[in-house]
Design a protein around this motif. Structure first.
Motif, PDB file in Angstrom:
ATOM      1  N   TRP A 138       7.286  64.406  13.783  1.00  0.00           N
ATOM      2  CA  TRP A 138       6.056  63.880  14.376  1.00  0.00           C
ATOM      3  C   TRP A 138       6.081  64.077  15.889  1.00  0.00           C
ATOM      4  N   ALA A 139       7.222  63.807  16.519  1.00  0.00           N
ATOM      5  CA  ALA A 139       7.349  63.973  17.972  1.00  0.00           C
ATOM      6  C   ALA A 139       7.225  65.441  18.376  1.00  0.00           C
ATOM      7  N   VAL A 140       7.869  66.329  17.655  1.00  0.00           N
ATOM      8  CA  VAL A 140       7.826  67.758  17.984  1.00  0.00           C
ATOM      9  C   VAL A 140       6.398  68.294  17.841  1.00  0.00           C
ATOM     10  N   VAL A 141       5.715  67.909  16.776  1.00  0.00           N
ATOM     11  CA  VAL A 141       4.336  68.368  16.563  1.00  0.00           C
ATOM     12  C   VAL A 141       3.420  67.793  17.645  1.00  0.00           C
ATOM     13  N   SER A 142       3.594  66.532  17.985  1.00  0.00           N
ATOM     14  CA  SER A 142       2.796  65.923  19.054  1.00  0.00           C
ATOM     15  C   SER A 142       3.059  66.608  20.390  1.00  0.00           C
ATOM     16  N   LEU A 143       4.315  66.920  20.657  1.00  0.00           N
ATOM     17  CA  LEU A 143       4.665  67.600  21.909  1.00  0.00           C
ATOM     18  C   LEU A 143       4.023  68.972  21.978  1.00  0.00           C
ATOM     19  N   ALA A 144       4.089  69.729  20.892  1.00  0.00           N
ATOM     20  CA  ALA A 144       3.476  71.063  20.874  1.00  0.00           C
ATOM     21  C   ALA A 144       1.972  70.968  21.107  1.00  0.00           C
ATOM     22  N   GLY A 145       1.317  70.016  20.466  1.00  0.00           N
ATOM     23  CA  GLY A 145      -0.112  69.829  20.655  1.00  0.00           C
ATOM     24  C   GLY A 145      -0.450  69.409  22.067  1.00  0.00           C
ATOM     25  N   LEU A 146       0.347  68.509  22.637  1.00  0.00           N
ATOM     26  CA  LEU A 146       0.103  68.041  24.008  1.00  0.00           C
ATOM     27  C   LEU A 146       0.287  69.172  25.008  1.00  0.00           C
ATOM     28  N   ILE A 147       1.308  69.985  24.820  1.00  0.00           N
ATOM     29  CA  ILE A 147       1.522  71.134  25.714  1.00  0.00           C
ATOM     30  C   ILE A 147       0.319  72.071  25.653  1.00  0.00           C
ATOM     31  N   ALA A 148      -0.182  72.338  24.455  1.00  0.00           N
ATOM     32  CA  ALA A 148      -1.353  73.215  24.312  1.00  0.00           C
ATOM     33  C   ALA A 148      -2.556  72.624  25.039  1.00  0.00           C
ATOM     34  N   VAL A 149      -2.793  71.342  24.871  1.00  0.00           N
ATOM     35  CA  VAL A 149      -3.935  70.693  25.525  1.00  0.00           C
ATOM     36  C   VAL A 149      -3.778  70.744  27.040  1.00  0.00           C
ATOM     37  N   LEU A 150      -2.593  70.458  27.540  1.00  0.00           N
ATOM     38  CA  LEU A 150      -2.374  70.463  28.983  1.00  0.00           C
ATOM     39  C   LEU A 150      -2.483  71.859  29.582  1.00  0.00           C
ATOM     40  N   ARG A 151      -2.248  72.880  28.765  1.00  0.00           N
ATOM     41  CA  ARG A 151      -2.410  74.268  29.223  1.00  0.00           C
ATOM     42  C   ARG A 151      -3.841  74.763  29.045  1.00  0.00           C
ATOM     43  N   GLY A 152      -4.722  73.883  28.593  1.00  0.00           N
ATOM     44  CA  GLY A 152      -6.121  74.241  28.456  1.00  0.00           C
ATOM     45  C   GLY A 152      -6.474  74.936  27.161  1.00  0.00           C
TER      46      GLY A 152
END
Length: 83
Positions: free
Chosen positions: A62-76
């Protein structure tokens, strides 16, 4: 003290989930992903410290998937699977 940590981690995961289900936030927003990352990381750490391997697997992924999604969002970019 362990119970307080578990409740905090759970609240950080459950509140954004509930808000998403009620249409108040998107599951692809930083307001959903950041608390999910924090909560699942807290719970994964607690699970690792107490040798709860199934719970560690659940919260670690759950943490890894959330991190990947957050990185994508922060990169636009939208996270994979977002429509």
């Amino acid at each position: 003290m362990e119970q307080v940590v578990q409740v905090l981690g759970s609240v950080l995961v459950l509140i954004p989930f509930a808000l998403s289900q009620w249409g108040r936030t998107s599951a692809h927003s930083r307001w959903y992903l950041a608390p999910n990352l924090a909560g699942s990381a807290i719970l994964a750490t607690d699970a690792a410290l107490t040798s709860q391997w199934g719970f560690l697997l659940l919260e670690g992924v759950w943490a890894v998937v959330s991190l990947a999604g957050l990185i994508a969002v922060l990169r636009g970019r939208e996270p994979r699977g977002a429509h």
